[in-house]
Design an enzyme around this catalytic site. Structure first.
Site, PDB file in Angstrom:
ATOM      1  N   HIS A  93     -11.720  -1.967 -10.480  1.00  0.00           N
ATOM      2  CA  HIS A  93     -12.626  -2.078  -9.328  1.00  0.00           C
ATOM      3  C   HIS A  93     -13.968  -1.464  -9.732  1.00  0.00           C
ATOM      4  CE1 HIS A  93     -14.183  -1.054  -5.301  1.00  0.00           C
ATOM      5  NE2 HIS A  93     -13.321  -1.926  -4.806  1.00  0.00           N
ATOM      6  N   LYS A 114      -6.914   3.253   3.206  1.00  0.00           N
ATOM      7  CA  LYS A 114      -6.047   2.209   2.663  1.00  0.00           C
ATOM      8  C   LYS A 114      -4.577   2.592   2.784  1.00  0.00           C
ATOM      9  CE  LYS A 114      -9.481   0.764  -0.775  1.00  0.00           C
ATOM     10  NZ  LYS A 114     -10.005  -0.563  -0.424  1.00  0.00           N
ATOM     11  N   ASP A 143      -6.523   5.401 -10.820  1.00  0.00           N
ATOM     12  CA  ASP A 143      -7.061   4.995  -9.528  1.00  0.00           C
ATOM     13  C   ASP A 143      -5.906   4.463  -8.698  1.00  0.00           C
ATOM     14  OD1 ASP A 143      -8.135   3.670  -7.388  1.00  0.00           O
ATOM     15  OD2 ASP A 143      -9.628   2.538  -8.532  1.00  0.00           O
ATOM     16  N   CYS A 175     -15.080  -6.833  -5.616  1.00  0.00           N
ATOM     17  CA  CYS A 175     -15.591  -5.688  -6.396  1.00  0.00           C
ATOM     18  C   CYS A 175     -14.898  -5.603  -7.748  1.00  0.00           C
ATOM     19  CB  CYS A 175     -15.399  -4.379  -5.649  1.00  0.00           C
ATOM     20  SG  CYS A 175     -16.290  -4.303  -4.098  1.00  0.00           S
ATOM     21  N   GLN A 229      -4.765   1.351  -4.583  1.00  0.00           N
ATOM     22  CA  GLN A 229      -3.893   0.249  -4.161  1.00  0.00           C
ATOM     23  C   GLN A 229      -2.412   0.575  -4.344  1.00  0.00           C
ATOM     24  OE1 GLN A 229      -4.878  -2.273  -2.497  1.00  0.00           O
ATOM     25  NE2 GLN A 229      -7.092  -2.010  -2.772  1.00  0.00           N
TER      26      GLN A 229
HETATM   27  C1  LIG Z   1      -8.465  -0.203  -6.951  1.00  0.00           C
HETATM   28  C2  LIG Z   1      -9.546   0.314  -6.064  1.00  0.00           C
HETATM   29  N1  LIG Z   1     -10.301   1.338  -6.473  1.00  0.00           N
HETATM   30  C3  LIG Z   1     -11.264   1.859  -5.692  1.00  0.00           C
HETATM   31  C4  LIG Z   1     -11.533   1.363  -4.445  1.00  0.00           C
HETATM   32  C5  LIG Z   1     -12.617   1.983  -3.632  1.00  0.00           C
HETATM   33  O1  LIG Z   1     -12.096   2.653  -2.513  1.00  0.00           O
HETATM   34  P1  LIG Z   1     -13.066   3.193  -1.377  1.00  0.00           P
HETATM   35  O2  LIG Z   1     -13.923   2.028  -0.983  1.00  0.00           O
HETATM   36  O3  LIG Z   1     -12.152   3.623  -0.293  1.00  0.00           O
HETATM   37  O4  LIG Z   1     -13.868   4.298  -1.952  1.00  0.00           O
HETATM   38  C6  LIG Z   1     -10.765   0.281  -3.976  1.00  0.00           C
HETATM   39  C7  LIG Z   1     -10.967  -0.338  -2.661  1.00  0.00           C
HETATM   40  O5  LIG Z   1     -11.999  -0.762  -2.245  1.00  0.00           O
HETATM   41  C8  LIG Z   1      -9.757  -0.247  -4.811  1.00  0.00           C
HETATM   42  O6  LIG Z   1      -9.010  -1.281  -4.399  1.00  0.00           O
END
Ligand SMILES: Cc1ncc(COP(=O)(O)O)c(C=O)c1O
Ligand SMILES: Cc1ncc(COP(=O)(O)O)c(C=O)c1O
Lengths: 424, 137, 424, 137
Positions: free
Chosen positions: C141, C244, C218, C382, C221
């Site tokens: 991401h 999430k 990370d 993203c 998910q």
């Molecule tokens: C794998 C992953 N990393 C990072 C993020 C970023 O999370 P957040 O927007 O809650 O900071 C997301 C979701 O948008 C994600 O799916």
């Protein structure tokens, strides 16, 4: 004298609580304010019916959330008199906003090069570097001091301090000496979170702009208490926290003049602030999204908009008058109690009164006052340089919001007397 | 006396004070009687961090027993220190490290033990126990 | 086959909503999850009865808030199997956590000197600098890519990429070649937010540790979908977002091994993370407060704890089984519909399925599907490098959570058919 | 025809389609008939940012009128572009800049105008108007 009185306690469910069998007199508003029912229910309803991540989703819920988020931005814009929605960056709070700005102002270069990212968009002149000066004041909250201290050390810049008069006000005669041609930024609080002193921000801005310096105003203690108009203040940046103005936690605002924000690279990066990404490069979104990496706290933004509408229904001028009256009454009552020292006095006050009981540690007094149902804060209030100025280790702070009334102040006086009798 | 006996004694004494104000009045009195501020103790190196009021603590071993000295700028905290030292001072370090501490609960100071409490009573107890542990074994 | 079915929709008020006259089939869970009533009411009650700023206030409300905040930290600790509460740092979200870490790993030095602040506490060896390497994967991401891109450019380090196989899985044979003695950090997602592919994190960690590199996982998910145990993963850092995983927005977690966090200076500074401050210096609080500058979002932390208790009542293993069953069913149904391409396949999946309808732009399909009451996300998610890997401009993503059922999937299939018939 | 007359015509045509699916069916057909993808147009420099689908737009002046060309990779967006160009193409730039745009509302596309919409119809309209403004005065 009490004609400006507002009667709002019933809007705030928590104020009906009892503490140790006594009704709560909540005088810790400078730390955080309580939330009116309309704000609590707005967020609860949002999660029950509208919630979905924003960022250009095509489905209906996402569009509803996105629209409400941008509506909130417009509400904030109008509330502080900014010219353009692009000037309103949502952050997690004041501390977060100041850190974001400090990083953007100095930490996006590779050793002297131009800032990177969408390189062509930024001005490397906007970066603070070796030999540049940042001016803070002797009454700043740590959140408006440490980020500048750190930036100066990272970039070889110099931190200067505008000293205080004995009464806790800014030493304004010193200003022309302290703001020099090397000064790049003046970081000053609108209202002291300890003494409640209101600073002559417009005058400071004029001086700074005369020398080509930018001004950041920390509005954390101002926005809930008086009309704020960034256009007439003419400051370059203005920051505040939602939780100190009746909104939920986790939302804050970095206002910046569009021309200033355009010059700055984003200091926090990730999803949502780019229009395209490769492994080597990126194209960034336009203002303000460029500064909003990650999922924004859009439900808290909705709560902030609701809080602002609540404030607007009452009227900021009325709130200011109500609190002024109470503030004076509080000072009078404390003087009447006697055996204590109030810190700071100025032509204009708002919110907080700081004091100590003779020969009594603030912590001890706070414990007793709590048992009397009176919630005040004790300690250094994240303003240790100011404590040192007054030559104390800490103090008691009673701080007001729109729902306080003379009864709260009478309870404060009673609790102070009790603490004195037990500890004196 | 053992740590348990002292605790029982304290509980008995404090049980005379029914409401919170009486109990704290007693605590404050104990704080006042705890002795004059001791400048040799009030030094940065002895300061326990994590309490809103300043708290200083030192310990040494004498004849196999832990000798504690402590001070605070807060009267209430001094009162608590008075009780804690009455319980822990001049005891074998192993006992200090492991003793069950029930008197705070019994006299209504238990909530003061939680880590988020500004008075840091929990922090002080932890510091005493750690010191004791360093002096055992 | 459907025996693992959970029946939880009625816990989530928003799922009773209609969209364009049809019941909502919410399949945008990878963007954000909906909130169960217990979470919504917990926060609402918190604001009605307990709210007060934390940070060692002496009054009762402040102590109640502080206690609940620290209780939430303990709940998170136990949930992810961390050894110590000091290892749980609350942040605003995943993006925020990664940015904080990236700054702490590289931006707290003054041109080659030791990191500053409480200088003696940190290790300058922990700072990433010139010639060091950071390894990311081709499926990250943007939030786990851009912060490392920026750090590398700022510090003269080198960003390396672990490539993907055609099916979207990590090219594991390449690992020993890509993790070198210069590799300082491997940043990898636990689960792809696009393909739902679950990465072999334990294996990656072993390889990385063999070469002396740290690993950031990370978990954005993962945490809502499967049991996660940082102790057995043995990763050095693990990050995720509350929103999430059924909690409110504005809260996230940076887990770090205590020994690793101890080495790092705080990259965000302000009130609450210091024990003493002068104009020239500071003494910092212990872990984890050192990394939590400013007023934390303690009400959102309370909501996260409530969401975790909700998950624990159901059981993460049951959730995993339920979602696995649904995930397979979804793939089957899509294949049955035909005329589409599913991206990515691996031994282990979770959450998301990504696909495109032949000859149809995902945006167009998403518009039609929304009208059918089916909420999916379209676009690049993203994850543009991953789009490039599959040689597409974007795709449709349907993503699951514990409340989804076969009915949602059937509705998805129906909506896909409708889009095909209108656009094909 | 004037901009207003064209809008009225579109409203009349589209009013035949009662429900959303019919209307979008019509839009998609318009998109299909909008002409073949034009590679000379589909270039980064002509791309409007802020829409989820790719949208390209160019304009030039001919005989005092604004000549617009546009394309998108989305069929639905192409349909919208077909309508927008029918209204705005070959009109005096001053009229394009200032015209009241009511047909989107009338045919049920108004919600597509909001700045947070993924399709960026609002962004496209703004881009057209700005182009027109650059070509006036
Ligand atoms: C794998 C992953 N990393 C990072 C993020 C970023 O999370 P957040 O927007 O809650 O900071 C997301 C979701 O948008 C994600 O799916
Ligand atoms: C003047 C001032 N600045 C900054 C802050 C920090 O605000 P926050 O903790 O919401 O980030 C506060 C309050 O704590 C404050 O009073």
């Amino acid at each position: 004298m009490m004609n400006a009185t507002l009667d709002l306690k019933s809007d705030f469910p928590i104020l009906a609580r009892e503490i140790h069998g006594r009704p709560l007199a909540y005088l810790d508003n400078a730390a955080t304010t309580q939330k009116p029912l309309c704000v609590i229910e707005r967020v609860s309803n949002f999660y029950r019916t509208r919630n979905s991540n924003i960022h250009r989703g095509v489905h209906s819920l996402s569009e509803e959330s996105s629209t409400l988020y941008e509506d909130a931005r417009e509400t904030v814009r109008a509330f502080i008199g900014a010219g353009d929605m692009r000037e309103i960056v949502f952050t997690a709070g004041t501390t977060d906003a100041i850190n974001l700005l400090a990083r953007a102002l100095g930490d996006c270069t590779t050793g002297g090069d131009a800032p990177f990212g969408d390189e062509t968009r930024y001005s490397s002149d906007a970066q603070i570097g070796e030999g540049d000066e940042i001016l803070v004041t002797g009454m700043e909250h740590h959140s408006n001091l440490l980020p500048w201290q750190d930036l100066c050390r990272r970039r070889g810049a110099v931190l200067r301090v505008l000293p205080l008069e004995r009464n806790g006000t800014l030493h304004m005669e010193d200003i022309s000496r302290r703001i020099t041609s090397r000064t790049r930024l003046v970081a000053v609080t609108h209202v002291s979170n300890v003494t409640g002193i209101v600073n002559p921000v417009e005058e400071l801005v004029r001086h700074a702009h005369d020398r080509g310096a930018l001004v950041l105003v920390d509005g954390a203690q101002a926005v809930a208490h008086m009309p704020v108009d960034v256009a007439s203040l003419d400051c370059d940046f203005y920051v505040f926290s939602g939780h100190k103005m009746f909104a939920e936690n986790g939302i804050g605002v970095l206002y910046g003049k569009a021309a200033r924000l355009e010059e700055l690279p984003p200091a926090r990066v990730g999803g949502g602030m780019v229009t395209s990404v490769t492994l080597e490069s990126r194209r960034e979104a336009d203002l303000p999204l460029r500064f909003e990496a990650g999922t924004p706290n859009y439900p808290a933004a909705v709560s902030l908009a609701e809080a602002i509408r609540y404030l607007q229904r009452i009227g900021m001028q009325r709130i200011r008058e109500h609190e002024n009256t109470l503030h004076e009454y509080m000072r009078e009552q404390l003087v009447k109690v006697g055996g204590l020292t109030v810190y700071g006095s100025a032509p204009e006050h708002s919110g907080s009164v700081a004091f100590n009981l003779d020969g009594i540690q603030p912590y001890d007094a706070g414990m007793i006052m709590d048992r009397m149902g009176v919630a005040v804060r004790t300690g250094t209030h994240c303003a240790e340089p100011l404590m040192r100025h007054f030559d104390i280790n800490g103090c008691i702070r009673a701080s007001l919001a729109l729902y306080n009334d003379t009864d709260d102040i009478d309870r404060l006086a009673e609790a102070v007397r009790k603490a004195q009798s037990m500890l004196g | 006396m053992t740590i348990a006996e002292i605790q029982d004694q304290i509980i008995e004494e404090m049980s005379a004070h029914e409401d919170w104000f009486d109990r704290y009045e007693a605590l404050i009195t104990l704080g006042r009687e705890f002795g004059a501020p001791d400048d040799s103790l009030r030094r940065d190196e002895y300061r326990i961090s994590g309490c809103q009021s300043a708290v200083w603590l030192t310990a040494e071993m004498r004849d196999g027993r832990l000798r504690l000295r402590a001070d605070s700028d807060s009267q209430i905290t001094r009162g608590m220190l008075a009780l804690l030292l009455r319980v822990f001072d001049d005891q074998p370090p192993g006992k200090v490290a492991d003793a069950e501490l029930y008197f705070l609960d019994a006299i209504g100071l238990r909530s003061n033990l939680s880590p988020s409490r500004a008075n840091g009573l929990g922090t002080i107890v932890r510091a005493i126990r750690e010191t004791a542990r360093r002096h055992t074994g």
